[in-house]
Design a protein around this motif. Structure first.
Motif, mmCIF file in Angstrom:
data_model
loop_
_atom_site.group_PDB
_atom_site.id
_atom_site.type_symbol
_atom_site.label_atom_id
_atom_site.label_comp_id
_atom_site.label_asym_id
_atom_site.label_seq_id
_atom_site.Cartn_x
_atom_site.Cartn_y
_atom_site.Cartn_z
ATOM 1 N N PRO A 55 -14.606 0.035 -29.499
ATOM 2 C CA PRO A 55 -15.753 0.907 -29.769
ATOM 3 C C PRO A 55 -15.784 2.144 -28.889
ATOM 4 N N LEU A 56 -16.292 3.214 -29.463
ATOM 5 C CA LEU A 56 -16.594 4.419 -28.701
ATOM 6 C C LEU A 56 -18.112 4.549 -28.622
ATOM 7 N N TYR A 57 -18.596 4.884 -27.445
ATOM 8 C CA TYR A 57 -20.028 4.993 -27.197
ATOM 9 C C TYR A 57 -20.410 6.454 -26.994
ATOM 10 N N CYS A 58 -21.619 6.785 -27.376
ATOM 11 C CA CYS A 58 -22.126 8.137 -27.202
ATOM 12 C C CYS A 58 -23.416 8.088 -26.387
ATOM 13 N N ILE A 59 -23.400 8.761 -25.258
ATOM 14 C CA ILE A 59 -24.596 8.888 -24.416
ATOM 15 C C ILE A 59 -25.099 10.317 -24.574
ATOM 16 N N GLN A 60 -26.284 10.460 -25.123
ATOM 17 C CA GLN A 60 -26.792 11.780 -25.434
ATOM 18 C C GLN A 60 -27.719 12.288 -24.339
ATOM 19 N N GLN A 61 -27.509 13.558 -23.969
ATOM 20 C CA GLN A 61 -28.401 14.268 -23.055
ATOM 21 C C GLN A 61 -28.600 13.532 -21.727
ATOM 22 N N ALA A 62 -27.489 13.291 -21.045
ATOM 23 C CA ALA A 62 -27.552 12.759 -19.684
ATOM 24 C C ALA A 62 -27.325 13.916 -18.713
ATOM 25 N N GLU A 63 -28.086 13.931 -17.635
ATOM 26 C CA GLU A 63 -27.986 15.041 -16.684
ATOM 27 C C GLU A 63 -26.866 14.780 -15.691
ATOM 28 N N VAL A 64 -26.006 15.768 -15.507
ATOM 29 C CA VAL A 64 -24.900 15.655 -14.550
ATOM 30 C C VAL A 64 -25.452 15.916 -13.155
ATOM 31 N N THR A 65 -25.377 14.905 -12.293
ATOM 32 C CA THR A 65 -25.879 15.070 -10.926
ATOM 33 C C THR A 65 -24.773 15.466 -9.956
ATOM 34 N N THR A 66 -23.564 14.965 -10.166
ATOM 35 C CA THR A 66 -22.421 15.389 -9.350
ATOM 36 C C THR A 66 -21.189 15.477 -10.233
ATOM 37 N N SER A 67 -20.284 16.372 -9.878
ATOM 38 C CA SER A 67 -19.008 16.485 -10.589
ATOM 39 C C SER A 67 -17.956 16.982 -9.615
ATOM 40 N N ARG A 68 -16.763 16.399 -9.717
ATOM 41 C CA ARG A 68 -15.670 16.839 -8.848
ATOM 42 C C ARG A 68 -14.339 16.474 -9.476
ATOM 43 N N LYS A 69 -13.308 17.154 -9.023
ATOM 44 C CA LYS A 69 -11.956 16.854 -9.474
ATOM 45 C C LYS A 69 -11.335 15.823 -8.532
ATOM 46 N N ILE A 70 -10.579 14.900 -9.119
ATOM 47 C CA ILE A 70 -9.938 13.860 -8.325
ATOM 48 C C ILE A 70 -8.473 13.743 -8.747
ATOM 49 N N GLY A 71 -7.728 12.945 -7.994
ATOM 50 C CA GLY A 71 -6.313 12.735 -8.284
ATOM 51 C C GLY A 71 -5.446 13.622 -7.424
ATOM 52 N N ALA A 72 -4.185 13.235 -7.261
ATOM 53 C CA ALA A 72 -3.265 13.980 -6.410
ATOM 54 C C ALA A 72 -3.125 15.426 -6.868
ATOM 55 N N SER A 73 -3.187 15.641 -8.175
ATOM 56 C CA SER A 73 -3.064 16.995 -8.731
ATOM 57 C C SER A 73 -4.423 17.580 -9.109
ATOM 58 N N THR A 74 -5.487 16.915 -8.701
ATOM 59 C CA THR A 74 -6.874 17.313 -9.031
ATOM 60 C C THR A 74 -7.011 17.694 -10.509
ATOM 61 N N ASN A 75 -6.420 16.864 -11.370
ATOM 62 C CA ASN A 75 -6.495 17.142 -12.804
ATOM 63 C C ASN A 75 -7.345 16.129 -13.559
ATOM 64 N N HIS A 76 -8.036 15.253 -12.814
ATOM 65 C CA HIS A 76 -8.972 14.312 -13.428
ATOM 66 C C HIS A 76 -10.391 14.683 -13.013
ATOM 67 N N ALA A 77 -11.359 14.282 -13.810
ATOM 68 C CA ALA A 77 -12.762 14.585 -13.519
ATOM 69 C C ALA A 77 -13.516 13.304 -13.184
ATOM 70 N N LYS A 78 -14.378 13.389 -12.196
ATOM 71 C CA LYS A 78 -15.294 12.283 -11.915
ATOM 72 C C LYS A 78 -16.712 12.848 -11.881
ATOM 73 N N LEU A 79 -17.567 12.260 -12.716
ATOM 74 C CA LEU A 79 -18.949 12.705 -12.813
ATOM 75 C C LEU A 79 -19.886 11.554 -12.501
ATOM 76 N N GLU A 80 -21.084 11.903 -12.068
ATOM 77 C CA GLU A 80 -22.189 10.951 -12.054
ATOM 78 C C GLU A 80 -23.282 11.551 -12.911
ATOM 79 N N VAL A 81 -23.747 10.762 -13.878
ATOM 80 C CA VAL A 81 -24.797 11.250 -14.772
ATOM 81 C C VAL A 81 -26.011 10.341 -14.639
ATOM 82 N N THR A 82 -27.171 10.911 -14.949
ATOM 83 C CA THR A 82 -28.410 10.151 -14.839
ATOM 84 C C THR A 82 -29.261 10.371 -16.078
ATOM 85 N N GLN A 83 -30.051 9.362 -16.405
ATOM 86 C CA GLN A 83 -30.939 9.416 -17.568
ATOM 87 C C GLN A 83 -32.056 8.396 -17.350
ATOM 88 N N ASP A 84 -33.278 8.866 -17.338
ATOM 89 C CA ASP A 84 -34.450 7.987 -17.171
ATOM 90 C C ASP A 84 -34.318 7.089 -15.939
#
Length: 768
Positions: A481-510
């Motif tokens: 299954p694929l899930y869809c989370i609608q309208q979540a606020e991004v609280t933090t975002s940064r690049k990760i990995g040796a080549s900084t080509n991956h994304a890591k986010l923290e999102v919040t909702q209610d």
């Protein structure tokens, strides 16, 4: 705005219905939503689906020709005839051979196997190998995962006096080869399940020969079924679910060795483990050479032997990966050298035919076009390769329209293999492109994501994810299954990995939060401004670290209707933020001529003045402070900007200089009253030092008095105008401008990010 990479097809699930369904089945709401999305919409259907057992496996003798085929094999065993099991060189074929070899030898048969070499024998039945089998004394050939297109070769086997039992599941042509017995789920209307893999057919024959369900081979059936991408429904679902359980709880030496070579822990084996860990290694040997080691691995009875073969398969897989990358890069360069047609057909010399199916898949993923990748062999005068398709283009049928050009081909609606004379290649390419033009529209070329479950963060728990996993195994026709989370606020975002080509986010909702990992999606971080409302699509997993379980999403795609405000105020060093700006799609605007001089050498772009530019792009960099709010209004109302970068550089700041107080004005007026005149240029700075004020303060108050007609200027001296009328300071244009400038700077330069974003939102009524 952040545009999704694919077209989303989102199911709509009634929340109340899902909650009631979950309660009646004692499952999570998330699992209930998945069942409803997949059409399992009644308690009875759900219970049938959830309780998978051997009753789902049909009687093998429902195949019309199963009974006489079994009788022929038993006769061969009793007469000690030499039996050849003839397979295919992929994971389905290798597991098919293993199932039947183990079955026949357990019955005391004189059984042997041969698998064609992709390079010397090609796909399907081989006349060379059939003649060799005859010379070795073989009287019975059983094909597995193979044979339905081998008319001439099977005819030769018959001429040589050998009997042939054909088991296969590939698309059949208009006529069938002259085998003695054909066991094929698509061709036998008497059998209730048509989607068996090649190994599933071999298993049905084994079941019939043994007179019982040989559950000890189900792990092999699971591997072949998953690797061959047949639908994981009905009987296949039982095979795979039971086989995975068997691998986790009763692993053979081969499975232990494969798991170790793949870096996988036995208790964590899933359909993904098999599909992405085991499958590529098993396929690798057949892609690069002789596939026999795959069978030897599964038939190993000692740890040492299994480890030896598993290492060999892993080494071949690493070799295969390097070849795939090099060939894919060459193929992409070919595709992009010309306008991209409706069907991609690329051909190259010295391309390894064993990996061309993978290359075709990579090109389909990149371009969303049916793709045929062929290796050219000038010595033999042929082009040989593989094809992969997209929804809406039945590959087997489209190739079949060109039988006059392609004498050897086989496959499915979504995948095929073929060999054709080099002299026919150009005509074949032209015809396939024309068939694509006739069949496909631009809409077919948009990659699609079918999303099962719109969900809120409050519904995502470790327990719910584990509950939904029980609905597996997931695969073709019952995808993960694929899930869809609608309208979540991004609280933090940064690049990760040796080549900084991956994304890591923290999102919040209610009040609920979720970690999101986007592999190879590091560029998303550059597009995300704080407080962005993001809609996310991906897979939910349980991340376990130091004994602590936590939900996380593996991101597939993301989108946002929000415009983006990037706060780069006060960061003079351009290198610290300019890489976030898509320069070629952006206007760089300055309000002050001094800014153009200060930045032009640092920015390899054209800096436009506030009056000269016409919006063409969707992004805007505000390099400096406007003189008034109206100037800024004029800029930001010219277009609905997707991204605004707020830099607002200013060499001097009215907010810090401020407005002199009324007491300061009162003292200065009294000071001028007590003098006939005051030499401002000569003594202004001295007076400022005496009072502890700035020279700008003295000059500013002098200008205000002049504008209010309180003073006159005579040869650089301030002279009090004793005839002036009483007026308020706010009547001075300079006083008004400074007031406005202070207020504007207070918002644009010093307001917290959230307040600045709200100011833009309210001012310009951007969509939120």
């Amino acid at each position: 705005m952040i545009q999704s990479k694919k077209k989303w097809l989102l199911e709509s699930i009634d929340q109340k219905q899902a909650e009631e369904f979950a309660k009646s089945l004692t499952i999570s709401v998330m699992a209930a939503k998945l069942l409803l999305a997949r059409g399992v919409d009644s308690v009875e259907k759900a219970q049938d689906y959830l309780h998978t057992d051997s009753s789902m496996s049909h009687d093998p003798f429902l195949f019309t020709q199963m009974k006489p085929a079994v009788e022929r094999i038993r006769k061969a065993i009793e007469s000690n005839e030499r039996i050849l099991v003839y397979g295919d060189y992929d994971a389905d074929g290798i597991t098919s051979v293993t199932v039947l070899m183990e079955t026949l030898t357990s019955l005391g048969a004189d059984a042997h196997f041969k698998i064609p070499n992709r390079f010397t024998d090609g796909y399907g039945p081989s006349e060379r190998l059939f003649r060799l089998a005859h010379d070795e004394g073989c009287t019975l050939i059983i094909t597995v995962d193979n044979g339905i297109s081998g008319h001439a070769q099977i005819a030769i086997a018959k001429e040589l006096g050998m009997d042939v039992i054909l088991t296969d599941h590939h698309e059949a042509g208009e006529t069938l080869p002259p085998a003695d017995y054909i066991l094929h789920p698509h061709l036998d209307e008497n059998y209730p399940f048509s989607d068996l893999a090649g190994v599933g057919m071999a298993f049905k024959l084994a079941h019939a020969l043994l007179g019982r369900l040989p559950e000890e081979y189900l792990y092999l059936v699971a591997i072949g079924t998953i690797a061959d991408l047949v639908p994981l429904v009905g009987e296949n679902r039982f095979f795979v679910k039971k086989g995975l359980q068997q691998m986790r709880t009763q692993p053979t030496e081969a499975i232990k060795a494969l798991a170790a070579a793949s870096g996988i822990e036995i208790p964590t084996i899933t359909e993904e483990t098999v599909g992405f860990g085991f499958g590529p290694r098993i396929n690798a040997v057949g892609r690069l050479g002789d596939a026999d080691p795959g069978v030897h691995l599964f038939r190993s009875h000692s740890k040492e032997e299994a480890n030896l073969y598993a290492k060999f398969l892993s080494d071949k897989n690493k070799e295969r990966q390097a070849i795939v990358k090099a060939t894919t890069d060459e193929a992409i360069a070919m595709v992009e050298s010309e306008p991209i047609p409706s069907v991609l057909v690329v051909a190259g010399e010295d391309w390894n035919p064993g990996i061309l199916g993978i290359v075709a898949s990579r090109l389909v993923e990149k371009y969303t076009r049916p793709t045929i990748v062929l290796g050219i062999d000038h010595d033999k005068g042929i082009a040989k390769g593989s094809a992969r398709s997209i929804e809406g283009f039945h590959l087997y049928q489209e190739i079949a329209k060109n039988r006059d050009l392609v004498p050897h081909f086989g496959g499915h609606p979504m995948a095929a293999g073929m060999t054709l004379p080099l002299d026919n290649l150009d005509e074949f390419i032209n015809r396939m492109i024309q068939q694509g033009d006739d069949t496909l529209t631009e809409d077919h070329f948009i990659p699609r994501l079918t999303i099962d479950i719109p969900i809120r963060l409050s519904e995502i728990t470790v327990e719910a994810i584990e509950d939904t996993a029980k609905l597996g195994p997931f695969g073709m026709s019952f995808a993960k299954p694929l899930y869809c989370i609608q309208q979540a606020e991004v609280t933090t975002s940064r690049k990760i990995g040796a080549s900084t080509n991956h994304a890591k986010l923290e999102v919040t909702q209610d009040g609920h939060t979720l970690d999101v990992i986007g592999f190879y999606q590091g560029e998303l971080v550059d597009q995300l401004a704080p407080l962005t409302q993001l809609t996310l699509v991906g897979d939910l997993q349980v991340n376990e670290w130091n004994g602590r379980k936590k939900p996380q999403m593996l991101l597939e795609d993301a989108a946002s209707k929000d415009w983006q405000l990037f706060d780069v105020r006060g960061i003079r060093q351009l290198y610290r933020w300019i890489n976030q700006v898509p320069v070629e799609e952006t206007h760089f605007v300055a309000f002050q001529s001094e800014t153009v001089k200060a930045y032009q050498d640092q920015l390899a772009v054209t800096i436009e003045s506030k009056d000269s530019f016409k919006p063409v792009h969707s992004n805007l960099v505000l390099l400096d402070m406007p003189d008034s709010e109206e100037e800024l209004d004029d800029i930001i109302t010219r277009a609905e900007w997707n991204r605004i970068f707020a830099h607002f550089y200013t060499p001097s700041q009215a907010f810090f200089d401020g407005l002199p107080s009324r007491d300061q004005f009162k003292w200065y007026y009294g000071f001028l009253t007590n003098r006939a005149s005051f030499p401002l240029k000569e003594q202004g700075a001295q007076l400022a030092r005496h009072k502890g004020w700035s020279e700008q303060t003295i000059n500013f108050m002098s200008k205000v008095f002049f504008e209010l007609d309180f003073v006159k200027i005579d040869n650089g001296h301030l002279v009090l105008n004793k005839d002036s009328s009483k007026r308020d300071l706010t009547e001075s244009p300079s006083y008004q401008n400074q007031q406005q400038r202070v207020a504007l700077e207070q918002v644009l330069l010093y307001a917290p990010y959230r307040e600045l974003k709200q100011w833009f939102d309210e001012k310009r009524q951007y969509p939120s």
